[in-house]
Design an enzyme around this catalytic site. Structure first.
Site, PDB file in Angstrom:
ATOM      1  CE1 TYR A  55      -2.931  -2.649   0.213  1.00  0.00           C
ATOM      2  CE2 TYR A  55      -3.946  -2.545   2.266  1.00  0.00           C
ATOM      3  CZ  TYR A  55      -3.898  -3.031   1.149  1.00  0.00           C
ATOM      4  OH  TYR A  55      -4.952  -3.817   1.593  1.00  0.00           O
ATOM      5  CB  SER A 153      -6.033 -11.672   1.213  1.00  0.00           C
ATOM      6  OG  SER A 153      -6.962 -10.779   0.283  1.00  0.00           O
ATOM      7  CB  SER A 207     -13.879  -3.159  -0.971  1.00  0.00           C
ATOM      8  OG  SER A 207     -12.839  -2.527  -1.536  1.00  0.00           O
ATOM      9  CE  LYS A 217     -17.972   8.496  -0.980  1.00  0.00           C
ATOM     10  NZ  LYS A 217     -17.242   9.293   0.176  1.00  0.00           N
ATOM     11  CD  GLN A 292     -15.494   9.305   4.809  1.00  0.00           C
ATOM     12  OE1 GLN A 292     -14.269   8.143   4.773  1.00  0.00           O
ATOM     13  NE2 GLN A 292     -15.733   9.745   4.209  1.00  0.00           N
TER      14      GLN A 292
HETATM   15  P1  NDP Z   1     -14.552   0.420   1.518  1.00  0.00           P
HETATM   16  O1  NDP Z   1     -15.968   0.329   0.936  1.00  0.00           O
HETATM   17  O2  NDP Z   1     -14.728   0.200   3.050  1.00  0.00           O
HETATM   18  O3  NDP Z   1     -14.442   2.005   1.559  1.00  0.00           O
HETATM   19  C1  NDP Z   1     -14.023   2.754   1.763  1.00  0.00           C
HETATM   20  C2  NDP Z   1     -13.825   4.717   1.246  1.00  0.00           C
HETATM   21  O4  NDP Z   1     -15.547   4.311   1.629  1.00  0.00           O
HETATM   22  C3  NDP Z   1     -13.325   5.621   2.339  1.00  0.00           C
HETATM   23  O5  NDP Z   1     -11.726   5.416   2.375  1.00  0.00           O
HETATM   24  C4  NDP Z   1     -14.094   6.534   1.627  1.00  0.00           C
HETATM   25  O6  NDP Z   1     -13.175   7.108   0.752  1.00  0.00           O
HETATM   26  C5  NDP Z   1     -15.712   5.964   1.540  1.00  0.00           C
HETATM   27  N1  NDP Z   1     -16.495   5.952   2.620  1.00  0.00           N
HETATM   28  C6  NDP Z   1     -15.743   5.718   4.311  1.00  0.00           C
HETATM   29  N2  NDP Z   1     -16.934   5.672   4.653  1.00  0.00           N
HETATM   30  C7  NDP Z   1     -17.584   6.972   4.692  1.00  0.00           C
HETATM   31  C8  NDP Z   1     -19.227   7.554   4.946  1.00  0.00           C
HETATM   32  N3  NDP Z   1     -19.419   6.910   6.000  1.00  0.00           N
HETATM   33  N4  NDP Z   1     -20.018   7.777   3.925  1.00  0.00           N
HETATM   34  C9  NDP Z   1     -19.769   8.498   2.553  1.00  0.00           C
HETATM   35  N5  NDP Z   1     -18.088   7.699   2.181  1.00  0.00           N
HETATM   36  C10 NDP Z   1     -16.916   7.001   3.320  1.00  0.00           C
HETATM   37  O7  NDP Z   1     -13.358  -0.180   1.766  1.00  0.00           O
HETATM   38  P2  NDP Z   1     -11.521   0.296   0.907  1.00  0.00           P
HETATM   39  O8  NDP Z   1     -12.313  -0.007  -0.402  1.00  0.00           O
HETATM   40  O9  NDP Z   1     -11.264   1.205   1.694  1.00  0.00           O
HETATM   41  O10 NDP Z   1     -11.124  -1.069   1.840  1.00  0.00           O
HETATM   42  C11 NDP Z   1     -11.118  -1.428   2.863  1.00  0.00           C
HETATM   43  C12 NDP Z   1     -10.115  -1.961   3.420  1.00  0.00           C
HETATM   44  O11 NDP Z   1     -10.071  -3.473   2.908  1.00  0.00           O
HETATM   45  C13 NDP Z   1      -8.410  -1.417   2.716  1.00  0.00           C
HETATM   46  O12 NDP Z   1      -8.279  -0.639   3.567  1.00  0.00           O
HETATM   47  C14 NDP Z   1      -7.700  -2.508   3.037  1.00  0.00           C
HETATM   48  O13 NDP Z   1      -6.982  -3.229   4.128  1.00  0.00           O
HETATM   49  C15 NDP Z   1      -8.109  -3.532   2.617  1.00  0.00           C
HETATM   50  N6  NDP Z   1      -8.462  -4.088   1.357  1.00  0.00           N
HETATM   51  C16 NDP Z   1      -7.332  -5.230   0.991  1.00  0.00           C
HETATM   52  C17 NDP Z   1      -7.421  -5.414  -0.054  1.00  0.00           C
HETATM   53  C18 NDP Z   1      -6.606  -7.478  -0.822  1.00  0.00           C
HETATM   54  O14 NDP Z   1      -6.645  -7.337  -1.476  1.00  0.00           O
HETATM   55  N7  NDP Z   1      -6.878  -8.039   0.288  1.00  0.00           N
HETATM   56  C19 NDP Z   1      -8.134  -5.623  -1.980  1.00  0.00           C
HETATM   57  C20 NDP Z   1      -8.633  -4.121  -0.587  1.00  0.00           C
HETATM   58  C21 NDP Z   1      -8.687  -3.452   0.350  1.00  0.00           C
HETATM   59  P3  NDP Z   1     -13.937   9.182   0.363  1.00  0.00           P
HETATM   60  O15 NDP Z   1     -14.549   9.997   1.165  1.00  0.00           O
HETATM   61  O16 NDP Z   1     -12.664   8.762   0.179  1.00  0.00           O
HETATM   62  O17 NDP Z   1     -14.555   8.358  -1.108  1.00  0.00           O
END
Ligand code: NDP
Length: 322
Positions: A55, A153, A207, A217, A292
């Site tokens: 990352y 994973s 995610s 949003k 958030q």
């Molecule tokens: P999410 O689906 O939880 O998306 C998070 C993003 O959504 C935030 O960064 C923010 O982005 C937005 N968000 C979060 N809360 C809110 C809210 N309450 N209202 C509106 N928007 C919100 O998960 P991620 O895609 O970030 O993935 C989470 C974790 O999963 C990663 O950090 C990692 O640890 C893991 N992961 C693992 C992978 C793997 O291959 N093993 C691949 C991908 C992720 P913004 O504000 O910028 O719009």
């Protein structure tokens, strides 16, 4: 506060909402905001944190390690991963060979500022390295005390079964699988979940909010919200594209009455939804700002009645990837 769940068939308890820092720390958000998000997570009762060496090309581990400085180590569960190159590259700077695994853990520990991680995960399956070699390296890392538990994973059901069997022979356990899972992405349900249940493994799902899409949003025909992942030109905008289609976004808007019926925000509904699956130990939720985190943790402990689960299926229909 956030509920704990056991991770796989082990004694390790993790917070069912775990904070993840992909695309944010060391990239989309400044370090002070990253630290505020980590502290918001701690304040809300989150003690489990997920990152990976790849990352922001190692910066995310460093930022997380710095943000957690001064916290009691025994009160945290720290997860990281190995597979992709993090250096200039080279034939051995990738994959799950003994060389890459043994070298990568040392870099991760240094950046995270800790003597051990609670969970070390194979970020992907390596088709070029014998599984026996990878599992032996993991067994040695566990024996050295550099990682307490091992997970994988995005492995398939067969890969999970083979890995779990070898781990058992070598005297340790695979306890977790980290796949993508959300209302819009249900690919694990048919094979990965049953294979995991057979082998004492639980899911830590990534995610769960479909990268923010399920927060509702992104409204078709309206401007993208400023500062959101869809506008992040450091990588986020590209990653979220898979969900940014009008038919998906329109269906998502139709989930709003379901969230209102439960007195939840749509973001909270999406996190609560993945936690209805018994094989899920945690939703890995990301955040670009502390508010958030404070909002999302309220998904812990929510029960969604069967009729509303069925309504969600009806509303989303064929935009769901299965
Ligand atoms: P999410 O689906 O939880 O998306 C998070 C993003 O959504 C935030 O960064 C923010 O982005 C937005 N968000 C979060 N809360 C809110 C809210 N309450 N209202 C509106 N928007 C919100 O998960 P991620 O895609 O970030 O993935 C989470 C974790 O999963 C990663 O950090 C990692 O640890 C893991 N992961 C693992 C992978 C793997 O291959 N093993 C691949 C991908 C992720 P913004 O504000 O910028 O719009």
């Amino acid at each position: 506060m956030v509920n704990y769940r056991y991770l796989g068939n082990s004694g390790l308890k993790i917070t069912e909402i775990t904070y993840g820092n992909w695309l944010t720390h060391g990239s989309q958000v400044e370090n002070d905001v990253a630290t505020q998000c980590v502290h918001a997570a701690l304040d809300a009762g989150i003690t489990s944190f997920d990152t990976a060496d790849v990352y922001a090309n190692t910066k995310a581990e460093q930022v997380l390690g710095d943000a957690l400085k001064g916290q009691r180590r025994e009160s945290l569960e720290i997860f990281t991963k190995v597979y992709w190159p993090t250096g200039p590259g080279g034939p051995n700077d990738t994959g799950l060979s003994r060389k890459h695994v043994m070298e990568s853990i040392n870099g991760s520990l240094q950046r995270l500022g800790t003597d051990y991680v609670d969970l070390y995960q194979a970020h992907r399956y390596d088709v070029e390295t014998p599984l026996e070699e990878t599992m032996q390296a993991f067994a040695d890392i566990v024996r050295q005390g550099k990682a307490l538990y091992i997970g994988v994973s995005e492995w398939t059901a067969d890969q999970i079964r083979a890995g779990a069997a070898l781990a058992k022979e070598l005297g340790f356990q695979l306890i977790s699988s980290q796949p993508q899972y959300s209302m819009l992405w249900r690919v694990i349900e048919d094979e990965v979940v049953p294979a995991s249940q057979e082998t004492g493994i639980s899911q830590i799902v990534w995610s769960p909010m479909a990268q923010g899409v399920l927060s509702g949003k992104y409204v078709p025909g309206k401007e993208l919200p400023a500062g959101s992942r869809a506008t992040d030109d450091k990588g986020g905008a590209k990653m979220i594209q898979r969900f940014m289609h009008d038919d998906v976004l329109e269906r998502v808007q139709r989930l709003r009455p379901v969230a209102e019926e439960l007195d939840l925000s749509m973001a909270q509904l999406s996190v609560a939804w993945v936690l209805q699956n018994d094989n899920v130990a945690a939703a890995l939720v990301g955040a670009s700002r502390p508010e958030q985190v404070a909002e999302n943790v309220k998904a812990s402990g929510v029960t969604i009645p069967a009729e509303l689960l069925a309504k969600i299926d009806d509303v989303l229909g064929d935009v769901v990837e299965r």
